[in-house]
Design a protein around this motif. Structure first.
Motif, mmCIF file in Angstrom:
data_model
loop_
_atom_site.group_PDB
_atom_site.id
_atom_site.type_symbol
_atom_site.label_atom_id
_atom_site.label_comp_id
_atom_site.label_asym_id
_atom_site.label_seq_id
_atom_site.Cartn_x
_atom_site.Cartn_y
_atom_site.Cartn_z
ATOM 1 N N ILE A 312 -15.055 -17.639 8.811
ATOM 2 C CA ILE A 312 -14.972 -18.953 8.180
ATOM 3 C C ILE A 312 -13.547 -19.135 7.691
ATOM 4 C CG2 ILE A 312 -15.812 -20.456 6.334
ATOM 5 C CD1 ILE A 312 -18.395 -18.836 6.311
ATOM 6 N N ILE A 313 -12.886 -20.181 8.156
ATOM 7 C CA ILE A 313 -11.516 -20.479 7.721
ATOM 8 C C ILE A 313 -11.566 -21.695 6.808
ATOM 9 C CG2 ILE A 313 -9.219 -21.223 8.467
ATOM 10 C CD1 ILE A 313 -9.715 -19.661 11.056
ATOM 11 N N VAL A 314 -11.066 -21.526 5.606
ATOM 12 C CA VAL A 314 -11.107 -22.580 4.595
ATOM 13 C C VAL A 314 -9.685 -23.017 4.274
ATOM 14 C CG1 VAL A 314 -11.803 -23.177 2.247
ATOM 15 C CG2 VAL A 314 -13.237 -21.662 3.609
ATOM 16 N N ALA A 315 -9.441 -24.314 4.332
ATOM 17 C CA ALA A 315 -8.108 -24.847 3.992
ATOM 18 C C ALA A 315 -8.294 -26.181 3.299
ATOM 19 C CB ALA A 315 -7.257 -25.013 5.252
ATOM 20 N N ARG A 316 -7.270 -26.615 2.587
ATOM 21 C CA ARG A 316 -7.362 -27.902 1.912
ATOM 22 C C ARG A 316 -5.990 -28.550 1.809
ATOM 23 N NH1 ARG A 316 -8.208 -28.438 -4.326
ATOM 24 N NH2 ARG A 316 -6.976 -30.277 -3.814
ATOM 25 N N SER A 317 -6.021 -29.842 1.523
ATOM 26 C CA SER A 317 -4.789 -30.594 1.358
ATOM 27 C C SER A 317 -4.238 -30.382 -0.038
ATOM 28 C CB SER A 317 -5.063 -32.090 1.580
ATOM 29 O OG SER A 317 -3.978 -32.863 1.146
ATOM 30 N N THR A 318 -2.991 -29.930 -0.117
ATOM 31 C CA THR A 318 -2.325 -29.755 -1.412
ATOM 32 C C THR A 318 -0.929 -30.336 -1.289
ATOM 33 O OG1 THR A 318 -1.653 -27.551 -0.679
ATOM 34 C CG2 THR A 318 -3.599 -27.676 -2.058
ATOM 35 N N PRO A 319 -0.712 -31.616 -1.629
ATOM 36 C CA PRO A 319 0.578 -32.274 -1.423
ATOM 37 C C PRO A 319 1.785 -31.515 -1.948
ATOM 38 C CG PRO A 319 -1.059 -33.884 -2.027
ATOM 39 C CD PRO A 319 -1.722 -32.550 -2.143
ATOM 40 N N PRO A 320 1.746 -30.922 -3.178
ATOM 41 C CA PRO A 320 2.938 -30.213 -3.633
ATOM 42 C C PRO A 320 3.017 -28.785 -3.143
ATOM 43 C CG PRO A 320 1.319 -30.241 -5.379
ATOM 44 C CD PRO A 320 0.730 -31.015 -4.232
ATOM 45 N N MET A 321 2.082 -28.374 -2.281
ATOM 46 C CA MET A 321 1.970 -26.981 -1.883
ATOM 47 C C MET A 321 3.233 -26.470 -1.202
ATOM 48 S SD MET A 321 -1.015 -25.290 0.402
ATOM 49 C CE MET A 321 -0.779 -26.491 1.693
ATOM 50 N N LYS A 373 -6.611 -20.413 4.131
ATOM 51 C CA LYS A 373 -5.363 -20.674 4.836
ATOM 52 C C LYS A 373 -4.658 -21.909 4.284
ATOM 53 C CE LYS A 373 -5.809 -17.358 7.880
ATOM 54 N NZ LYS A 373 -4.871 -16.209 7.872
ATOM 55 N N SER A 374 -3.352 -21.893 4.380
ATOM 56 C CA SER A 374 -2.548 -23.063 4.054
ATOM 57 C C SER A 374 -2.445 -23.957 5.284
ATOM 58 C CB SER A 374 -1.146 -22.631 3.609
ATOM 59 O OG SER A 374 -0.255 -23.726 3.642
ATOM 60 N N LEU A 375 -2.626 -25.250 5.100
ATOM 61 C CA LEU A 375 -2.512 -26.182 6.223
ATOM 62 C C LEU A 375 -1.119 -26.149 6.841
ATOM 63 C CD1 LEU A 375 -4.468 -29.314 4.948
ATOM 64 C CD2 LEU A 375 -5.227 -27.579 6.547
ATOM 65 N N ASN A 376 -0.122 -25.801 6.022
ATOM 66 C CA ASN A 376 1.253 -25.749 6.521
ATOM 67 C C ASN A 376 1.422 -24.713 7.628
ATOM 68 O OD1 ASN A 376 1.974 -27.691 4.753
ATOM 69 N ND2 ASN A 376 3.214 -26.404 3.427
ATOM 70 N N PHE A 377 0.555 -23.685 7.634
ATOM 71 C CA PHE A 377 0.717 -22.598 8.594
ATOM 72 C C PHE A 377 -0.360 -22.607 9.677
ATOM 73 C CE2 PHE A 377 2.311 -20.960 4.446
ATOM 74 C CZ PHE A 377 3.653 -21.069 4.753
ATOM 75 N N MET A 378 -1.134 -23.710 9.753
ATOM 76 C CA MET A 378 -2.174 -23.788 10.778
ATOM 77 C C MET A 378 -1.662 -24.384 12.073
ATOM 78 S SD MET A 378 -5.583 -24.877 8.630
ATOM 79 C CE MET A 378 -6.659 -24.781 10.056
ATOM 80 N N ARG A 379 -0.572 -25.161 11.993
ATOM 81 C CA ARG A 379 -0.035 -25.782 13.201
ATOM 82 C C ARG A 379 0.528 -24.707 14.135
ATOM 83 N NH1 ARG A 379 3.554 -30.115 11.502
ATOM 84 N NH2 ARG A 379 1.673 -31.367 11.465
ATOM 85 N N GLY A 380 0.251 -24.877 15.418
ATOM 86 C CA GLY A 380 0.746 -23.930 16.403
ATOM 87 C C GLY A 380 -0.211 -22.795 16.698
ATOM 88 N N ARG A 381 -1.326 -22.718 15.922
ATOM 89 C CA ARG A 381 -2.300 -21.662 16.150
ATOM 90 C C ARG A 381 -3.530 -22.232 16.840
ATOM 91 N NH1 ARG A 381 -3.432 -18.422 10.760
ATOM 92 N NH2 ARG A 381 -4.442 -17.090 12.307
ATOM 93 N N SER A 382 -4.354 -21.355 17.393
ATOM 94 C CA SER A 382 -5.634 -21.751 17.964
ATOM 95 C C SER A 382 -6.714 -20.881 17.329
ATOM 96 C CB SER A 382 -5.647 -21.565 19.481
ATOM 97 O OG SER A 382 -4.770 -22.478 20.104
ATOM 98 N N PHE A 383 -7.823 -21.525 16.921
ATOM 99 C CA PHE A 383 -8.887 -20.807 16.233
ATOM 100 C C PHE A 383 -10.128 -20.775 17.118
ATOM 101 C CE2 PHE A 383 -6.161 -22.637 12.948
ATOM 102 C CZ PHE A 383 -5.832 -21.488 12.237
ATOM 103 N N ASN A 384 -10.495 -19.569 17.557
ATOM 104 C CA ASN A 384 -11.653 -19.369 18.413
ATOM 105 C C ASN A 384 -12.765 -18.677 17.636
ATOM 106 O OD1 ASN A 384 -10.332 -20.356 20.868
ATOM 107 N ND2 ASN A 384 -9.137 -18.468 20.772
ATOM 108 N N ASN A 385 -14.019 -18.980 18.000
ATOM 109 C CA ASN A 385 -15.190 -18.354 17.366
ATOM 110 C C ASN A 385 -15.139 -18.458 15.842
ATOM 111 O OD1 ASN A 385 -16.189 -17.320 19.931
ATOM 112 N ND2 ASN A 385 -14.498 -15.855 19.818
ATOM 113 N N ALA A 386 -14.758 -19.633 15.358
ATOM 114 C CA ALA A 386 -14.583 -19.805 13.912
ATOM 115 C C ALA A 386 -15.192 -21.117 13.447
ATOM 116 C CB ALA A 386 -13.098 -19.760 13.558
#
Length: 469
Positions: A312-321, A373-386
């Motif tokens: 389970i990958i959990v992320a959220r929007s945090t504008p000042p993050m 996970k931070s949304l800032n570091f999710m771009r460019g990745r692929s999430f399988n079986n999640a």
């Protein structure tokens, strides 16, 4: 009348392709905007820096090898799919792009310039460009386009006739028109129908309704009435809508990880989460309506009990993050802990009654392989079986949500949660939010589902505060 649009920096950051949105009109980019984009493109915030670079590249593609004189007078804007063809005459509705050297503006008595020597110097220089164009082009309509409300007020107060927000990304005219995932009919649903055909398929009953009777229904939507009828749209063809007749008592007795629905909207959300043919589930609704708890309970059920996903990958929007996360100690997950405390709160609800509650929560986190996970570091990745859960998505732009959804790999599912009443991004409104955009674009996609979960389930005080404070 010629229309001239002066674009503020925040417009190009909000939509790097905004230049193409003004069709046959003239677009002016002040030099100050280029300077701001140049500074922003090197920021640590990956999202905003990428958008700045994309805006710069868009401008470069349009201007090409134009001479300084052409650049200041205006270069023809060709859409990305257009190609040069000597045998094809230029279209009459092509617009133009000009760069305005605002550092060369000098004060004259007939142009009310703003002083540029203080903290808001760049804003004032951009406003001065619009004021200068308005004074020197009396037969043209000059408009400043900015997402900054205060800048719009300042520009009008300085004598600029036309100031507008950037509205191309406006998804709806009214947020009340956004799909809720269900339609409620007053009285009896059947009393509003002239004819219906009913078929039995084993234990299931399906009603065939004329398509023109309910033109606003889509796949995976519900229809409910005041007499406890619950119908679920399982198919739509050229002539009929196929409604699966769902027993209300059965839908209210669903359960995920020991959690049962407390109202019909939660029950419909349970049903959609369980729907095997859904790759994307969007849950909207006010704070306290149970969105996060339902998503987490479902995640634990299908990960630990049913073994459908590996994590389970959990992320959220945090504008000042982007600015703050680097100063927090620890690993990425430890840095994200303050932002994702809501998930720990919900884990306590699910396991707080256990004899050794803290040990149970730690065990569940490890066994279900819950990753923050931070949304800032999710771009460019692929999430399988999640199973991916995006919380507080109302603060994301349309571009950001698109970039996240495109990361979903094989055998994965994404649940997007958000409350449009709690947007904390100053450049986003409920009508331009990425969450609204995602709902409206995906409501017709047969592998997506939407549910607005209403009704506050925290306490009577929380319900009063949501409605009255």
């Amino acid at each position: 009348m010629e229309k001239i649009y002066v674009l503020d920096t925040n417009v190009l950051l909000h939509d790097p392709l905004a230049i193409y949105a003004f069709t046959e009109h003239k677009v002016v980019i002040p030099m100050t905007v280029l300077e701001e984009l140049d500074i922003i493109k090197d920021r640590r915030d990956k999202d905003v820096s990428r958008e700045a670079r994309l805006a710069i590249n868009t401008i470069d593609k349009i201007v090409g090898d134009a001479s300084p004189k052409q650049l200041q007078s205006g270069v023809t804007i060709k859409k990305p799919h257009q190609v040069d063809d000597e045998d094809t005459p230029q279209q009459a509705n092509e617009g133009s792009l000009a760069i305005f050297p605002d550092q060369q503006i000098t004060h004259t008595d007939n142009i009310p310039f703003l002083n540029g020597n203080h903290d808001h110097a760049n804003d004032n220089r951009i406003i001065n460009v619009a004021l200068s164009l308005q004074a020197t082009n009396p037969r043209s309509s000059v408009c400043l386009v900015t997402k900054d409300i205060n800048m719009r007020i300042k520009a009008k107060g300085s004598g600029l006739e036309r100031v507008e927000d950037y509205r191309k990304d406006k998804v709806l005219d009214d947020v009340d028109l956004m799909s809720k995932g269900y339609i409620q009919v007053e009285g009896s649903f059947w009393s509003n129908l002239d004819s219906v055909r009913t078929e039995s398929h084993g234990r299931h009953t399906v009603h065939l309704i004329k398509k023109d009777t309910l033109p606003t229904l889509y796949l995976n939507m519900f229809i409910i009435d005041d007499e406890e009828f619950v119908g679920f749209v399982v198919n739509i063809d050229k002539e009929y809508i196929y409604l699966l007749d769902i027993n209300k008592q059965n839908i209210m007795h669903q359960s995920f990880w020991g959690i049962k629905p407390r109202n019909l909207e939660q029950a419909m959300a349970f049903y959609l989460l369980r729907h095997d043919n859904s790759d994307l589930m969007i849950m909207t609704g006010p704070a306290g309506s149970g969105k996060t708890l339902l998503a987490l309970a479902y995640g634990l059920q299908v990960t630990m009990e049913e073994k459908r996903f590996n994590k389970i990958i959990v992320a959220r929007s945090t504008p000042p993050m982007a600015e703050d996360i680097g100063f927090l100690p620890g690993t990425e997950e430890e840095k994200m802990a303050p932002w994702l405390a809501a998930f720990d709160d919900n884990l306590e609800i699910l396991h707080g009654a256990d004899e050794h509650a803290f040990s149970s929560i730690d065990y569940v986190k490890q066994k279900a392989n819950i990753q923050f996970k931070s949304l800032n570091f999710m771009r460019g990745r692929s999430f399988n079986n999640a199973l991916i859960i995006i919380d507080e998505a109302q603060g994301l732009t349309q571009f950001q949500l698109k970039s996240i959804v495109t990361r979903i790999g094989s055998n994965s599912k994404i649940i997007v949660l958000g409350n449009l009443a709690q947007i904390d991004n100053k450049y986003i409104t409920p009508l331009t939010s990425g969450l609204t955009y995602l709902v409206e674009k995906c409501k017709t996609f047969k592998y997506a589902s939407v549910m607005h979960v209403n009704g506050i389930e925290r306490s009577r005080l929380a319900e009063f505060a949501e409605e009255n404070l």
